[in-house]
Design a protein around this motif. Structure first.
Motif, PDB file in Angstrom:
ATOM      1  N   GLU A   1     -19.805  40.488  -2.742  1.00 32.52           N
ATOM      2  CA  GLU A   1     -19.148  40.972  -3.968  1.00 32.52           C
ATOM      3  C   GLU A   1     -17.767  41.856  -3.035  1.00 32.52           C
ATOM      4  N   ARG A   2     -18.149  42.716  -2.040  1.00 31.07           N
ATOM      5  CA  ARG A   2     -17.114  43.340  -1.436  1.00 31.07           C
ATOM      6  C   ARG A   2     -16.156  42.532  -0.467  1.00 31.07           C
ATOM      7  N   ALA A   3     -16.593  41.285   0.097  1.00 29.33           N
ATOM      8  CA  ALA A   3     -15.828  40.464   0.502  1.00 29.33           C
ATOM      9  C   ALA A   3     -14.694  39.711  -0.543  1.00 29.33           C
ATOM     10  N   LEU A   4     -15.262  39.483  -1.640  1.00 29.98           N
ATOM     11  CA  LEU A   4     -14.334  38.992  -2.632  1.00 29.98           C
ATOM     12  C   LEU A   4     -13.425  39.771  -3.006  1.00 29.98           C
ATOM     13  N   LEU A   5     -13.672  41.004  -3.246  1.00 26.66           N
ATOM     14  CA  LEU A   5     -12.643  42.168  -3.553  1.00 26.66           C
ATOM     15  C   LEU A   5     -11.684  42.210  -2.463  1.00 26.66           C
ATOM     16  N   SER A   6     -12.426  42.248  -1.201  1.00 24.42           N
ATOM     17  CA  SER A   6     -11.398  42.369  -0.007  1.00 24.42           C
ATOM     18  C   SER A   6     -10.398  41.525  -0.405  1.00 24.42           C
ATOM     19  N   HIS A   7     -10.828  40.018  -0.468  1.00 26.67           N
ATOM     20  CA  HIS A   7      -9.661  39.066  -0.578  1.00 26.67           C
ATOM     21  C   HIS A   7      -8.836  39.332  -1.868  1.00 26.67           C
ATOM     22  N   LEU A   8      -9.290  39.529  -2.809  1.00 26.07           N
ATOM     23  CA  LEU A   8      -8.611  39.770  -4.148  1.00 26.07           C
ATOM     24  C   LEU A   8      -7.459  40.782  -3.789  1.00 26.07           C
ATOM     25  N   THR A   9      -7.804  41.771  -3.434  1.00 26.62           N
ATOM     26  CA  THR A   9      -7.040  42.994  -3.167  1.00 26.62           C
ATOM     27  C   THR A   9      -5.854  42.711  -2.075  1.00 26.62           C
ATOM     28  N   ASN A  10      -6.222  42.049  -1.061  1.00 26.37           N
ATOM     29  CA  ASN A  10      -5.431  41.819   0.067  1.00 26.37           C
ATOM     30  C   ASN A  10      -4.578  40.859  -0.247  1.00 26.37           C
ATOM     31  N   SER A  11      -5.083  39.797  -0.942  1.00 26.03           N
ATOM     32  CA  SER A  11      -4.007  38.536  -1.204  1.00 26.03           C
ATOM     33  C   SER A  11      -2.992  39.001  -2.269  1.00 26.03           C
TER      34      SER A  11
ATOM     35  N   LEU B   1     -21.532  47.513  -8.740  1.00 29.50           N
ATOM     36  CA  LEU B   1     -20.659  48.166  -9.287  1.00 29.50           C
ATOM     37  C   LEU B   1     -20.582  49.817  -8.954  1.00 29.50           C
ATOM     38  N   ASP B   2     -21.840  50.289  -9.015  1.00 29.80           N
ATOM     39  CA  ASP B   2     -22.059  51.653  -8.655  1.00 29.80           C
ATOM     40  C   ASP B   2     -21.720  51.679  -7.133  1.00 29.80           C
ATOM     41  N   ASP B   3     -22.377  50.798  -6.339  1.00 33.21           N
ATOM     42  CA  ASP B   3     -22.379  51.040  -4.965  1.00 33.21           C
ATOM     43  C   ASP B   3     -20.968  50.861  -4.557  1.00 33.21           C
ATOM     44  N   LEU B   4     -19.919  50.053  -4.911  1.00 35.99           N
ATOM     45  CA  LEU B   4     -18.876  49.902  -4.580  1.00 35.99           C
ATOM     46  C   LEU B   4     -17.773  51.125  -5.217  1.00 35.99           C
ATOM     47  N   GLY B   5     -18.367  51.930  -6.024  1.00 36.10           N
ATOM     48  CA  GLY B   5     -17.511  53.063  -6.738  1.00 36.10           C
ATOM     49  C   GLY B   5     -16.687  52.856  -7.804  1.00 36.10           C
ATOM     50  N   PHE B   6     -16.977  51.738  -8.590  1.00 33.43           N
ATOM     51  CA  PHE B   6     -16.529  51.832  -9.967  1.00 33.43           C
ATOM     52  C   PHE B   6     -16.790  52.581 -10.911  1.00 33.43           C
ATOM     53  N   GLU B   7     -16.042  53.501 -11.647  1.00 36.14           N
ATOM     54  CA  GLU B   7     -16.196  54.104 -12.716  1.00 36.14           C
ATOM     55  C   GLU B   7     -16.216  53.494 -14.046  1.00 36.14           C
TER      56      GLU B   7
ATOM     57  N   LEU C   1      -5.188  44.986 -10.866  1.00 38.19           N
ATOM     58  CA  LEU C   1      -5.896  43.603 -10.739  1.00 38.19           C
ATOM     59  C   LEU C   1      -7.194  43.665 -11.723  1.00 38.19           C
ATOM     60  N   ARG C   2      -7.118  42.823 -12.757  1.00 40.40           N
ATOM     61  CA  ARG C   2      -8.194  42.824 -13.697  1.00 40.40           C
ATOM     62  C   ARG C   2      -8.927  41.707 -13.506  1.00 40.40           C
ATOM     63  N   ILE C   3     -10.333  41.956 -13.192  1.00 44.17           N
ATOM     64  CA  ILE C   3     -11.349  40.792 -13.244  1.00 44.17           C
ATOM     65  C   ILE C   3     -11.989  40.627 -14.641  1.00 44.17           C
ATOM     66  N   GLU C   4     -11.566  39.452 -15.061  1.00 39.19           N
ATOM     67  CA  GLU C   4     -12.010  39.447 -16.734  1.00 39.19           C
ATOM     68  C   GLU C   4     -13.452  38.826 -16.540  1.00 39.19           C
ATOM     69  N   ASP C   5     -13.861  38.104 -15.560  1.00 38.91           N
ATOM     70  CA  ASP C   5     -15.151  37.588 -15.443  1.00 38.91           C
ATOM     71  C   ASP C   5     -15.334  37.217 -14.084  1.00 38.91           C
ATOM     72  N   LEU C   6     -16.949  37.660 -13.770  1.00 38.77           N
ATOM     73  CA  LEU C   6     -17.442  37.231 -12.446  1.00 38.77           C
ATOM     74  C   LEU C   6     -18.905  36.899 -12.510  1.00 38.77           C
ATOM     75  N   MET C   7     -19.158  35.848 -11.782  1.00 39.64           N
ATOM     76  CA  MET C   7     -20.659  35.140 -12.227  1.00 39.64           C
ATOM     77  C   MET C   7     -21.080  35.028 -10.654  1.00 39.64           C
ATOM     78  N   LEU C   8     -22.090  35.422  -9.999  1.00 43.65           N
ATOM     79  CA  LEU C   8     -22.460  35.114  -8.832  1.00 43.65           C
ATOM     80  C   LEU C   8     -23.969  34.535  -8.769  1.00 43.65           C
ATOM     81  N   SER C   9     -24.390  33.578  -8.014  1.00 40.98           N
ATOM     82  CA  SER C   9     -25.810  33.281  -7.985  1.00 40.98           C
ATOM     83  C   SER C   9     -26.580  34.263  -7.163  1.00 40.98           C
ATOM     84  N   CYS C  10     -27.842  34.621  -7.732  1.00 38.07           N
ATOM     85  CA  CYS C  10     -28.483  35.483  -7.240  1.00 38.07           C
ATOM     86  C   CYS C  10     -29.127  35.110  -5.749  1.00 38.07           C
ATOM     87  N   ARG C  11     -28.857  34.127  -5.056  1.00 39.31           N
ATOM     88  CA  ARG C  11     -29.108  33.565  -3.926  1.00 39.31           C
ATOM     89  C   ARG C  11     -28.346  34.590  -2.976  1.00 39.31           C
ATOM     90  N   VAL C  12     -27.209  34.996  -3.118  1.00 41.81           N
ATOM     91  CA  VAL C  12     -26.274  35.674  -2.187  1.00 41.81           C
ATOM     92  C   VAL C  12     -26.364  37.328  -2.704  1.00 41.81           C
TER      93      VAL C  12
END
Length: 484
Positions: A408-418, A443-449, A391-402
């Motif tokens: 980010e973890r919840a979004l990845l959970s949905h994308l991978t489970n779907s 990304l560092d916190d989630l473990g992306f290399e 699964l390749r995420i070409e772009d991701l923008m999130l408001s600093c309000r969240v």
């Protein structure tokens, strides 16, 4: 034409003048070298409800030569207008539809109401030329302004507060109302007694608009920096209005990127293209969103437990759905204004956004968020594609309000489970900029290399992105629009 119609009985003759005039203006347009500065809209809404209109500016294909290649045509410009009851006026900057207006092709302006039985009175709907006042101001720094900071004495009001009565300057209340409607934040920095200044702002009815005011006796540059920190925006997104040349110079010297203007600019401030703001529902609610953020922060400080427990108590809900036409303006705002959680670091033009929204190889995800304190609105936009078992995420923008809420973890959970449990890895495009350090930390916190070509990668294991902090809802595309 009228005379010929009476003689011949042919009713088409009265339209002769229209066709001649239309032909003449078409010929004149070929020699027009200056594109419109803006589109001016003024409407009176006699209804007791908000009326929504969709404005479209597009090339008029019916008046083009057939040999013109379709793929080379400038893309249409869309904007949703929310017309409150009473008087409404708005200036649409020409830069927003410049590819169409400067193409040399005939174009048309269309307005469509979203509600039935709509009655509106249009007072102005016209293209306007560059105002001379704007030319004279020589506005070199053209970055959008997210927050206007006002001095008080001899700027917002006439007189000095510590010396006695003061009088609010004409037009200030309207100025605050319009800036707030555009989603531009308002703050105050002043050398005054804080309690007296707050009382006077309340007396003038302005305190409701003001966020994070800095009133006291320290240097104004320190107050400006504090406002930027508390609002979590860059200092290059600030504009200070102050009557004192000394104070403006002190702030400019000490605060990188801040813009300043004298109080003489107040009369023409709404003509400043840097204050165009936005017309999305999120931008118009920006002050409310900041107020709710303050409530969350106060609750977090007083919460008896760890941060994850506090987030669980917030009852965070994430809705992920495919994009719709109504999302276009908010998507444009996100991809052009997001800095801290902009993973690719790229800022898309309106044309690039339109191409992305039409790209059949990409899956588009609009992200909405809310919790028990209120709604954040549309807070993110994500582009993905599936390449085999990656699964390749070409772009991701999130408001600093969240930021910091495990969105980010919840979004990845949905994308991978779907995509089932068939994925070998997830890759995300990441380009380091001066301002997207928080995205790097996520990304560092989630473990992306890191890999090559500005791509981060993580090898999948079952349930690795599961979270009990955020409830996820997926808006299933289709005629029913059910939640899954």
């Amino acid at each position: 034409g009228s005379l010929a119609a009476r003689v011949s009985g042919d009713r088409r003759w009265p339209y002769l003048g229209y066709h001649v005039w239309d032909r003449m203006t078409g010929i004149a347009a070929r020699f027009q070298t200056e594109r419109p500065y803006a589109l001016a809209i003024e409407i009176f809404n006699p209804n007791d409800r908000i009326v929504e209109l969709v404005l479209q500016i597009s090339v008029d294909r019916s008046r083009m030569l057939p040999r013109r290649e379709e793929h080379k045509l400038p893309l249409p410009f869309y904007e949703t207008l929310r017309i409150p009851s009473g008087h409404f006026s708005q200036i649409i900057p020409g830069e927003k539809f410049a590819p169409i207006a400067s193409s040399g092709l005939p174009f048309e302006i269309a307005i469509e109401p979203l509600q039935e039985d709509t009655h509106l009175v249009f007072l102005t709907l016209d293209l306007i030329a560059q105002p001379k006042k704007i030319d004279e101001q020589k506005l070199g720094q053209d970055l959008p302004v997210k927050c206007v900071i006002f001095d008080l004495d001899e700027t917002l009001w006439k007189g000095t507060l510590v010396e006695g009565d003061v009088q609010l300057k004409s037009g200030i209340a309207h100025l605050f109302e319009v800036l707030d409607h555009k989603g531009i934040l308002i703050s105050v920095v002043s050398k005054n007694d804080p309690a007296a200044a707050e009382e006077q702002l309340r007396a003038f009815g302005l305190n409701q608009y003001v966020l994070k005011s800095q009133v006291g006796w320290r240097p104004k540059s320190e107050g400006v920096k504090a406002i930027a920190d508390q609002l979590n925006i860059g200092t290059d997104a600030l504009l200070l209005i102050d009557d004192s040349p000394f104070e403006r110079a002190e702030v400019e010297r000490a605060v990188t990127g801040v813009r300043t203007l004298s109080e003489k600019a107040l009369d023409d401030l709404l003509d400043d293209p840097r204050l165009a703001g936005a017309a999305t529902s999120e931008s118009k609610e920006r002050r409310r969103l900041y107020k709710e953020a303050e409530t969350r922060k106060e609750a977090s400080t007083s919460f008896d437990g760890n941060y994850d427990d506090f987030l669980r108590s917030c009852e965070i809900r994430l809705t992920i759905r495919t994009n719709e036409l109504r999302d276009t303006e908010r998507i444009q705002e996100l991809v052009q204004r997001t800095n801290q959680l902009n993973f690719s670091g790229h800022k898309y033009s309106n044309r690039e956004v339109a191409l992305l929204l039409d790209d059949p190889t990409l899956v588009r995800h609009v992200i909405e968020c809310s919790d028990r304190y209120g709604s954040y609105g549309v807070v993110g936009f994500c582009l993905t594609r599936l390449e085999g078992k990656v699964l390749r995420i070409e772009d991701l923008m999130l408001s600093c309000r969240v930021q910091g809420k495990q969105i980010e973890r919840a979004l990845l959970s949905h994308l991978t489970n779907s995509n089932g449990h068939m994925l070998d890895a997830v890759e995300i495009a990441f380009h380091q900029t001066k301002r997207n350090g928080p995205a790097n930390a996520v990304l560092d916190d989630l473990g992306f290399e890191p890999t090559t070509n500005e791509v981060r990668r993580i090898t999948m294991t079952p349930g690795m992105f599961d979270t009990d902090i955020v409830t996820i809802e997926y808006h299933q595309p289709g005629p029913t629009g059910d939640l899954a």
